[in-house]
Design an enzyme around this catalytic site. Structure first.
Site, PDB file in Angstrom:
ATOM      1  N   GLU A   1     -38.256  53.083 -25.894  1.00 42.45           N
ATOM      2  CA  GLU A   1     -37.023  53.278 -25.129  1.00 42.45           C
ATOM      3  C   GLU A   1     -37.081  52.399 -23.880  1.00 42.45           C
ATOM      4  O   GLU A   1     -38.169  51.968 -23.469  1.00 42.45           O
ATOM      5  CB  GLU A   1     -36.894  54.745 -24.718  1.00 42.45           C
ATOM      6  CG  GLU A   1     -36.729  55.698 -25.882  1.00 42.45           C
ATOM      7  CD  GLU A   1     -35.524  55.375 -26.749  1.00 42.45           C
ATOM      8  OE1 GLU A   1     -34.407  55.332 -26.234  1.00 42.45           O
ATOM      9  OE2 GLU A   1     -35.705  55.158 -27.962  1.00 42.45           O
TER      10      GLU A   1
ATOM     11  N   ASP B   1     -38.418  61.993 -26.341  1.00 44.36           N
ATOM     12  CA  ASP B   1     -37.668  61.377 -27.438  1.00 44.36           C
ATOM     13  C   ASP B   1     -37.801  62.216 -28.714  1.00 44.36           C
ATOM     14  O   ASP B   1     -36.814  62.497 -29.400  1.00 44.36           O
ATOM     15  CB  ASP B   1     -38.202  59.946 -27.658  1.00 44.36           C
ATOM     16  CG  ASP B   1     -37.534  59.234 -28.811  1.00 44.36           C
ATOM     17  OD1 ASP B   1     -36.465  58.635 -28.598  1.00 44.36           O
ATOM     18  OD2 ASP B   1     -38.071  59.279 -29.934  1.00 44.36           O
TER      19      ASP B   1
ATOM     20  N   LYS C   1     -34.995  64.470 -30.900  1.00 44.55           N
ATOM     21  CA  LYS C   1     -34.796  64.303 -32.354  1.00 44.55           C
ATOM     22  C   LYS C   1     -34.975  65.621 -33.109  1.00 44.55           C
ATOM     23  O   LYS C   1     -34.204  65.929 -34.016  1.00 44.55           O
ATOM     24  CB  LYS C   1     -35.759  63.234 -32.887  1.00 44.55           C
ATOM     25  CG  LYS C   1     -35.419  61.832 -32.389  1.00 44.55           C
ATOM     26  CD  LYS C   1     -36.519  60.847 -32.722  1.00 44.55           C
ATOM     27  CE  LYS C   1     -36.187  59.441 -32.267  1.00 44.55           C
ATOM     28  NZ  LYS C   1     -37.330  58.529 -32.341  1.00 44.55           N
TER      29      LYS C   1
ATOM     30  N   GLY D   1     -37.321  49.871 -34.429  1.00 49.67           N
ATOM     31  CA  GLY D   1     -37.230  48.419 -34.647  1.00 49.67           C
ATOM     32  C   GLY D   1     -35.798  48.032 -34.965  1.00 49.67           C
ATOM     33  O   GLY D   1     -35.010  48.842 -35.469  1.00 49.67           O
TER      34      GLY D   1
HETATM   35  P1  NAP Z   1     -31.955  48.042 -25.251  1.00 46.67           P
HETATM   36  O1  NAP Z   1     -32.725  46.998 -25.950  1.00 46.67           O
HETATM   37  O2  NAP Z   1     -32.358  48.489 -23.900  1.00 46.67           O
HETATM   38  O3  NAP Z   1     -30.419  47.544 -25.198  1.00 46.67           O
HETATM   39  C1  NAP Z   1     -29.426  48.179 -24.454  1.00 46.67           C
HETATM   40  C2  NAP Z   1     -28.150  47.334 -24.461  1.00 46.67           C
HETATM   41  O4  NAP Z   1     -27.123  48.069 -23.824  1.00 46.67           O
HETATM   42  C3  NAP Z   1     -28.286  46.009 -23.726  1.00 46.67           C
HETATM   43  O5  NAP Z   1     -27.588  45.001 -24.439  1.00 46.67           O
HETATM   44  C4  NAP Z   1     -27.581  46.260 -22.377  1.00 46.67           C
HETATM   45  O6  NAP Z   1     -26.915  45.131 -21.864  1.00 46.67           O
HETATM   46  C5  NAP Z   1     -26.548  47.284 -22.782  1.00 46.67           C
HETATM   47  N1  NAP Z   1     -26.235  48.178 -21.676  1.00 46.67           N
HETATM   48  C6  NAP Z   1     -27.068  49.074 -21.068  1.00 46.67           C
HETATM   49  N2  NAP Z   1     -26.415  49.715 -20.078  1.00 46.67           N
HETATM   50  C7  NAP Z   1     -25.162  49.193 -20.052  1.00 46.67           C
HETATM   51  C8  NAP Z   1     -24.023  49.434 -19.243  1.00 46.67           C
HETATM   52  N3  NAP Z   1     -24.039  50.316 -18.248  1.00 46.67           N
HETATM   53  N4  NAP Z   1     -22.906  48.727 -19.512  1.00 46.67           N
HETATM   54  C9  NAP Z   1     -22.872  47.821 -20.495  1.00 46.67           C
HETATM   55  N5  NAP Z   1     -23.919  47.543 -21.309  1.00 46.67           N
HETATM   56  C10 NAP Z   1     -25.048  48.224 -21.071  1.00 46.67           C
HETATM   57  O7  NAP Z   1     -31.874  49.385 -26.146  1.00 46.67           O
HETATM   58  P2  NAP Z   1     -32.176  49.547 -27.708  1.00 46.67           P
HETATM   59  O8  NAP Z   1     -33.640  49.615 -27.939  1.00 46.67           O
HETATM   60  O9  NAP Z   1     -31.353  48.577 -28.489  1.00 46.67           O
HETATM   61  O10 NAP Z   1     -31.647  51.037 -27.952  1.00 46.67           O
HETATM   62  C11 NAP Z   1     -30.270  51.309 -28.031  1.00 46.67           C
HETATM   63  C12 NAP Z   1     -30.055  52.742 -28.510  1.00 46.67           C
HETATM   64  O11 NAP Z   1     -30.622  52.907 -29.807  1.00 46.67           O
HETATM   65  C13 NAP Z   1     -30.731  53.818 -27.647  1.00 46.67           C
HETATM   66  O12 NAP Z   1     -29.920  54.980 -27.641  1.00 46.67           O
HETATM   67  C14 NAP Z   1     -32.032  54.104 -28.396  1.00 46.67           C
HETATM   68  O13 NAP Z   1     -32.517  55.389 -28.161  1.00 46.67           O
HETATM   69  C15 NAP Z   1     -31.546  53.971 -29.816  1.00 46.67           C
HETATM   70  N6  NAP Z   1     -32.582  53.656 -30.796  1.00 46.67           N
HETATM   71  C16 NAP Z   1     -33.428  52.630 -30.574  1.00 46.67           C
HETATM   72  C17 NAP Z   1     -34.377  52.293 -31.529  1.00 46.67           C
HETATM   73  C18 NAP Z   1     -35.330  51.157 -31.348  1.00 46.67           C
HETATM   74  O14 NAP Z   1     -36.179  50.957 -32.219  1.00 46.67           O
HETATM   75  N7  NAP Z   1     -35.235  50.396 -30.294  1.00 46.67           N
HETATM   76  C19 NAP Z   1     -34.425  53.035 -32.712  1.00 46.67           C
HETATM   77  C20 NAP Z   1     -33.535  54.095 -32.908  1.00 46.67           C
HETATM   78  C21 NAP Z   1     -32.609  54.401 -31.944  1.00 46.67           C
HETATM   79  P3  NAP Z   1     -27.676  43.782 -21.395  1.00 46.67           P
HETATM   80  O15 NAP Z   1     -28.160  43.156 -22.671  1.00 46.67           O
HETATM   81  O16 NAP Z   1     -26.658  42.966 -20.727  1.00 46.67           O
HETATM   82  O17 NAP Z   1     -28.807  44.243 -20.519  1.00 46.67           O
HETATM   83  N1  HSE Z   2     -38.191  54.842 -29.049  1.00 48.22           N
HETATM   84  C1  HSE Z   2     -37.957  55.402 -30.327  1.00 48.22           C
HETATM   85  C2  HSE Z   2     -39.254  55.488 -31.084  1.00 48.22           C
HETATM   86  C3  HSE Z   2     -36.979  54.536 -31.081  1.00 48.22           C
HETATM   87  O1  HSE Z   2     -40.239  54.873 -30.661  1.00 48.22           O
HETATM   88  O2  HSE Z   2     -39.299  56.177 -32.111  1.00 48.22           O
HETATM   89  C4  HSE Z   2     -36.510  55.176 -32.341  1.00 48.22           C
HETATM   90  O3  HSE Z   2     -35.703  56.282 -32.096  1.00 48.22           O
END
Ligand code: NAP
Ligand code: HSE
Length: 424
Positions: free
Chosen positions: A187, A198, A202, A299
């Site tokens: 995160e 987290d 879930k 991922g």
């Molecule tokens: P991340 O890499 O931090 O990306 C967040 C994105 O949202 C960035 O593009 C950011 O813009 C934009 N953003 C954040 N705050 C904003 C605001 N106030 N206004 C406009 N844009 C904003 O996050 P991520 O890992 O992709 O995760 C996204 C979601 O998916 C989260 O809810 C996370 O829990 C969930 N998730 C993630 C994974 C994983 O493996 N990463 C897996 C399952 C679920 P900028 O690019 O301009 O900074």
């Molecule tokens: N941060 C979360 C994890 C992303 O590591 O499982 C998937 O929800």
């Protein structure tokens, strides 16, 4: 069909890439193309390493809200605000929602589902649990004819990655966390992963869809992996176990036992061999019996795959003019929420190496009715040595009383570790 994506970070990029790479698969399923016509970001002039037209990017949510052609809003920003507010405004403007945001769904899921129902739109959140594993649709749709009895699993990719790298590659906690962040699993604030928040979000979501019970994530008994030491991993290994961060939700009549805790899992159990960013979930239904679902839990591409499954399902419903007629679960307020019940425990003490110390500690355990399954003492001739016990099943309060007496014994320096041993 035009969609908007809020957030173009790890997951947003995965969704965008899949839409480009698998255009023909999408068209085959939907007979239409999915076009992300607007993408909301925080910083417009960031290097995105993506083939994305500048005109598509915006930092004004209103551009999306006011665009009548956008039917589906895909929220991939993370965090509660502004994500929660944007989702509500999009719903009241008649837009369908797809989100990967477990914090928002665990906290406001019921309210948002009601709002979506009132506005005749869908809200879908497959990617909020288990990354690429289709766990939400499996429980809601494939197991609709079952009474779900329990869910036990590894549902945080970052912590599983860290524990696997510490076990198999001998990396330190910090080195492994850095790699998990570099790979896009963690995160934005990894505290949520490593402190078990987290996984609590879930398991709260899974409990809600499985039993129709809303358990706020903040009341779930939880511990993360920050106290797990390399030496615990080594002792566990000698004793025939792997350490995993488990999330558990079990329905027993009118109560639900729910917790997130690091636990020793016997090597013979399938969850012991789930490594790195992989997640795995055992789901038990009264008709189907036990199911094991396993796959990449974090991922860009695995999570993007789950997000696209939701987008395609909503897009197909729009195309076929099928409305949202899902029923909202009524919360049963008579259900008692419990933490860890009777369990085996792993305890590591640091003691002064003197004859009789092991016997005295074992005697104190015995005086509280705690029987021991294994004992390991390492090191000789050193002043202070570790003493490791695995107990049989015991209530945590009784264990705590015994440990209070043990720590007052002058040759016991400290209680270095208490971990659950999962009886499988
Ligand atoms: P991340 O890499 O931090 O990306 C967040 C994105 O949202 C960035 O593009 C950011 O813009 C934009 N953003 C954040 N705050 C904003 C605001 N106030 N206004 C406009 N844009 C904003 O996050 P991520 O890992 O992709 O995760 C996204 C979601 O998916 C989260 O809810 C996370 O829990 C969930 N998730 C993630 C994974 C994983 O493996 N990463 C897996 C399952 C679920 P900028 O690019 O301009 O900074
Ligand atoms: N941060 C979360 C994890 C992303 O590591 O499982 C998937 O929800």
């Amino acid at each position: 069909m035009k969609i908007a994506i809020l957030g173009m970070g790890n997951v947003g990029t995965g969704v965008y890439e899949i839409l480009q790479e698998n255009k023909s698969e999408v068209c085959r399923y939907l007979d239409k193309e999915i076009i992300p016509s607007k993408v909301l970001v925080r910083t417009l002039n960031k290097d995105r390493k993506l083939d994305i037209d500048d005109k598509v990017l915006t930092d004004r949510f209103e551009d999306i809200l006011e665009d009548q052609d956008i039917k589906i809003v895909v929220e991939l920003m993370g965090g509660i605000e502004p994500a929660y507010g944007y989702i509500k405004r999009a719903i009241t403007h008649g837009k369908h929602i797809v989100t990967a945001n477990k914090a928002v769904i665990a906290t406001y899921g019921k309210e948002l589902e009601e709002l979506a129902n009132q506005n005749g739109v869908f809200i879908k959140y497959e990617a909020s649990v288990g990354g690429g594993i289709p766990i939400i649709s499996t429980i809601i749709e494939s197991l609709a004819a079952n009474k779900i009895q329990e869910i036990v699993g590894i549902i945080n990719g970052t912590t599983n990655y860290i524990l696997s790298q510490m076990t198999r590659e001998n990396l330190s906690f910090e080195e492994a966390l850095k790699l998990a962040q570099d790979n896009g699993y963690a995160e934005a604030d990894p505290t949520s992963d490593i402190e078990g928040e987290d996984a609590a979000f879930k398991i709260s979501i899974l409990t809600s869809i499985s039993y129709g019970i809303n358990v706020p994530s903040e009341i779930i008994e939880r511990e993360g992996i920050t106290k797990v030491q390399k030496s615990d991993i080594e002792y566990a290994s000698e004793l025939g176990y792997k350490i995993k961060l488990l999330a558990v939700s079990k329905k027993h009549g009118n109560s639900v036992e729910i917790y997130v805790h690091p636990a020793l899992v016997p090597n013979s159990h399938p969850l012991a061999s789930i490594n790195n960013e992989f997640n795995a979930l055992f789901v038990k239904g009264n008709a189907v019996g036990e199911l094991l679902l396993c796959g990449k839990g974090a991922g860009a591409l695995p999570t993007g795959s789950a997000v696209l499954a939701d987008i395609l399902s909503v897009a197909k419903a729009i195309k076929n003019e099928i409305g949202n007629d899902s029923k909202i679960n009524d919360t049963d307020s008579n259900i008692e929420i419990k933490g860890i019940g009777k369990s085996q425990y792993y305890i590591r003490l640091q003691v002064i190496d003197k004859p009789g110390v092991l016997g005295k500690v074992a005697m104190i355990f015995g005086s509280y009715g705690i029987s021991l399954e294994s004992v390991v003492q390492k090191g000789r001739g050193e002043i202070s040595v570790p003493l490791v016990f695995i107990t049989h099943d015991i209530e945590k309060e009784i264990l705590d009383s015994a440990l209070k007496e043990i720590i007052s014994y002058k040759y016991v320096e400290n209680i270095a570790s208490i971990l659950k041993v999962e009886g499988m």
